[in-house]
Design an enzyme around this catalytic site. Structure first.
Site, PDB file in Angstrom:
ATOM      1  N   ARG A   1      59.116  41.111  -3.251  1.00 38.35           N
ATOM      2  CA  ARG A   1      59.279  39.673  -3.397  1.00 38.35           C
ATOM      3  C   ARG A   1      60.725  39.311  -3.730  1.00 38.35           C
ATOM      4  O   ARG A   1      61.475  40.110  -4.283  1.00 38.35           O
ATOM      5  CB  ARG A   1      58.366  39.131  -4.499  1.00 38.35           C
ATOM      6  CG  ARG A   1      56.887  39.172  -4.174  1.00 38.35           C
ATOM      7  CD  ARG A   1      56.511  38.206  -3.072  1.00 38.35           C
ATOM      8  NE  ARG A   1      55.079  38.208  -2.810  1.00 38.35           N
ATOM      9  CZ  ARG A   1      54.470  39.019  -1.960  1.00 38.35           C
ATOM     10  NH1 ARG A   1      55.177  39.904  -1.268  1.00 38.35           N
ATOM     11  NH2 ARG A   1      53.160  38.951  -1.782  1.00 38.35           N
TER      12      ARG A   1
ATOM     13  N   ASP B   1      46.905  42.183  -3.262  1.00 41.01           N
ATOM     14  CA  ASP B   1      48.365  42.239  -3.355  1.00 41.01           C
ATOM     15  C   ASP B   1      49.027  41.003  -2.750  1.00 41.01           C
ATOM     16  O   ASP B   1      50.145  40.661  -3.097  1.00 41.01           O
ATOM     17  CB  ASP B   1      48.901  43.466  -2.595  1.00 41.01           C
ATOM     18  CG  ASP B   1      48.984  44.702  -3.484  1.00 41.01           C
ATOM     19  OD1 ASP B   1      49.105  44.554  -4.707  1.00 41.01           O
ATOM     20  OD2 ASP B   1      48.921  45.808  -2.927  1.00 41.01           O
TER      21      ASP B   1
ATOM     22  N   SER C   1      57.618  25.798   1.510  1.00 39.85           N
ATOM     23  CA  SER C   1      57.439  27.074   0.825  1.00 39.85           C
ATOM     24  C   SER C   1      57.538  28.205   1.842  1.00 39.85           C
ATOM     25  O   SER C   1      57.156  28.032   3.004  1.00 39.85           O
ATOM     26  CB  SER C   1      56.074  27.121   0.142  1.00 39.85           C
ATOM     27  OG  SER C   1      55.740  28.435  -0.247  1.00 39.85           O
TER      28      SER C   1
ATOM     29  N   GLY D   1      57.614  17.887 -12.063  1.00 37.97           N
ATOM     30  CA  GLY D   1      57.372  19.281 -11.748  1.00 37.97           C
ATOM     31  C   GLY D   1      58.634  20.118 -11.895  1.00 37.97           C
ATOM     32  O   GLY D   1      59.720  19.596 -12.165  1.00 37.97           O
TER      33      GLY D   1
ATOM     34  N   CYS E   1      55.676  30.554   2.171  1.00 37.08           N
ATOM     35  CA  CYS E   1      54.351  30.995   2.629  1.00 37.08           C
ATOM     36  C   CYS E   1      53.988  30.394   3.980  1.00 37.08           C
ATOM     37  O   CYS E   1      52.969  30.756   4.564  1.00 37.08           O
ATOM     38  CB  CYS E   1      53.286  30.661   1.603  1.00 37.08           C
ATOM     39  SG  CYS E   1      52.887  28.909   1.489  1.00 37.08           S
TER      40      CYS E   1
ATOM     41  N   PRO F   1      62.086  27.007   0.301  1.00 37.11           N
ATOM     42  CA  PRO F   1      62.515  27.887  -0.785  1.00 37.11           C
ATOM     43  C   PRO F   1      61.698  29.171  -0.832  1.00 37.11           C
ATOM     44  O   PRO F   1      60.539  29.209  -0.420  1.00 37.11           O
ATOM     45  CB  PRO F   1      62.258  27.057  -2.044  1.00 37.11           C
ATOM     46  CG  PRO F   1      61.838  25.695  -1.573  1.00 37.11           C
ATOM     47  CD  PRO F   1      61.322  25.862  -0.190  1.00 37.11           C
ATOM     48  N   THR F   2      62.295  30.193  -1.380  1.00 44.53           N
ATOM     49  CA  THR F   2      61.568  31.416  -1.683  1.00 44.53           C
ATOM     50  C   THR F   2      60.787  31.203  -2.973  1.00 44.53           C
ATOM     51  O   THR F   2      60.685  30.076  -3.474  1.00 44.53           O
ATOM     52  CB  THR F   2      62.541  32.601  -1.808  1.00 44.53           C
ATOM     53  OG1 THR F   2      61.778  33.809  -1.901  1.00 44.53           O
ATOM     54  CG2 THR F   2      63.464  32.456  -3.012  1.00 44.53           C
ATOM     55  N   ASN F   3      60.249  32.255  -3.578  1.00 39.77           N
ATOM     56  CA  ASN F   3      59.516  32.142  -4.839  1.00 39.77           C
ATOM     57  C   ASN F   3      60.455  31.614  -5.927  1.00 39.77           C
ATOM     58  O   ASN F   3      61.552  32.147  -6.116  1.00 39.77           O
ATOM     59  CB  ASN F   3      58.980  33.514  -5.261  1.00 39.77           C
ATOM     60  CG  ASN F   3      58.012  34.081  -4.257  1.00 39.77           C
ATOM     61  OD1 ASN F   3      56.934  33.551  -4.049  1.00 39.77           O
ATOM     62  ND2 ASN F   3      58.401  35.159  -3.611  1.00 39.77           N
TER      63      ASN F   3
ATOM     64  N   TRP G   1      47.645  42.799 -11.597  1.00 40.29           N
ATOM     65  CA  TRP G   1      46.900  42.803 -10.343  1.00 40.29           C
ATOM     66  C   TRP G   1      47.587  43.627  -9.265  1.00 40.29           C
ATOM     67  O   TRP G   1      48.815  43.652  -9.167  1.00 40.29           O
ATOM     68  CB  TRP G   1      46.763  41.376  -9.832  1.00 40.29           C
ATOM     69  CG  TRP G   1      45.618  40.631 -10.443  1.00 40.29           C
ATOM     70  CD1 TRP G   1      45.101  40.788 -11.695  1.00 40.29           C
ATOM     71  CD2 TRP G   1      44.834  39.609  -9.823  1.00 40.29           C
ATOM     72  NE1 TRP G   1      44.072  39.921 -11.903  1.00 40.29           N
ATOM     73  CE2 TRP G   1      43.874  39.194 -10.771  1.00 40.29           C
ATOM     74  CE3 TRP G   1      44.861  39.009  -8.569  1.00 40.29           C
ATOM     75  CZ2 TRP G   1      42.933  38.188 -10.494  1.00 40.29           C
ATOM     76  CZ3 TRP G   1      43.935  38.008  -8.286  1.00 40.29           C
ATOM     77  CH2 TRP G   1      42.975  37.603  -9.235  1.00 40.29           C
TER      78      TRP G   1
END
Length: 313
Positions: A210, A270, A108, A14, A110, A164-166, A203
């Site tokens: 972010r 969003d 993550s 990955g 999130c 981690p962030t994005n 979208w």
């Protein structure tokens, strides 16, 4: 970590796992253990047990996960929860049972509440409700980091968690439905440029904020933390900088070379309005990111162009 130590990187094919392997190799670690999915199915409890019993890795980077963007998360809630819960519990449990010196669990951002105070500190975990579209994935990741914490508290293990962030960069997933926002934008703007399209419709409203981190910077942080951090609380890894999705789309379009119009479909979701990590703890430990966003997007676009089959995953 000793240079000769046996280090298992779960999920080495990955984006995150492959970056960790690259970093370890560049640092002179010479006993890196990897297994493909065909060689070791991490959902198979017996297979994972036999693997750890036979190999006895001293250090583990747990980067394997079932991942995806808003569409994939919202359509496959049960799959995201079951597969992530199962594979991470199998690996963490067997690492403990086989006396692994240290394990790093990759989570993550999130996992943090939808309306967490910004920037999000590590201690805001579980203080309010999650973002609905990726709740299943987040709950699985929270369970993984909590299991690491509980093993530390009950059995004295040295298992740490990193949030981690994005992320983006080499070996990303550019699938039209299952990718995250930045690689999805790279693909869409590239296809629009090559087809001569006059407009790309994105979208949402473009207003959410972010943060993005180049994956090789994350790998650098992971090896750094494995060598310099122990503790029950997770560690945020990011840049501490943010931009709107609209600004991101304009930057990706610039790098890719798309000169048409960018439209917005406000009927689409969003997601979380703002998601910025507080990286104070990481900075105090002595680490900071290196790759600025425009440079990183250019590197990611080059990877996309050099690996056309990846877009179909």
């Amino acid at each position: 970590m000793e240079k000769s130590a046996k280090i298992y990187v779960a999920g080495h094919r990955g984006m995150v796992g492959s970056a960790i392997v690259r970093k370890l190799q560049s640092e002179g670690y010479r006993n890196i253990l990897v297994k493909t999915h065909n060689e070791l199915d991490l959902l198979d409890q017996v297979a994972v047990k036999e693997f750890f019993s036979a190999e006895k890795p001293e250090y583990v980077f747990l980067a394997a996960a079932k991942v995806g963007g808003i569409v994939a998360n919202s359509r496959h809630l049960a799959d995201f929860m079951y597969e992530n819960m199962t594979l991470q519990m199998n690996v963490i449990h067997e690492a403990w049972k086989n006396d692994c010196k240290k394990l790093m669990f990759l989570g993550s951002s999130c996992i943090y509440p939808k309306f967490a105070p910004q920037p999000m500190k590590e201690n805001c975990l579980l203080t309010s409700s999650l973002e609905e579209t990726n709740e299943a994935y987040a709950l699985a990741k929270i369970s993984g980091l909590k299991y690491c914490e509980y093993l530390n508290r009950q059995y004295g293990t040295d298992f740490i968690s990193v949030m981690p962030t994005n992320l983006y960069g080499p070996n990303d997933n550019y699938h039209p439905e299952h990718s995250h926002v930045l690689p999805a934008l790279i693909r869409r703007f590239h296809e629009a440029k090559t087809s001569g399209a006059s407009e790309v419709v994105c979208w949402g409203t473009g207003t959410p904020l972010r943060e993005f981190l180049y994956v090789d910077d994350l790998a650098d942080a992971c090896v750094f933390l494995m060598n310099h951090y122990s503790g029950n609380e997770t560690v945020n890894v990011g840049t501490g900088k943010e931009l709107t999705i609209k600004e991101l789309t304009e930057l990706v379009a610039k790098v890719v070379g798309f000169t048409g119009k960018i439209g917005w479909d406000a009927s689409k979701p969003d997601g979380t309005p703002r998601k910025l990590l507080d990286v104070t703890k990481l900075k105090e430990l002595g680490w900071a990111y290196k790759t600025e966003l425009e440079e990183g997007i250019a590197l990611a676009y080059r990877d996309f162009l050099e690996s056309p089959m990846r877009a179909e995953r």
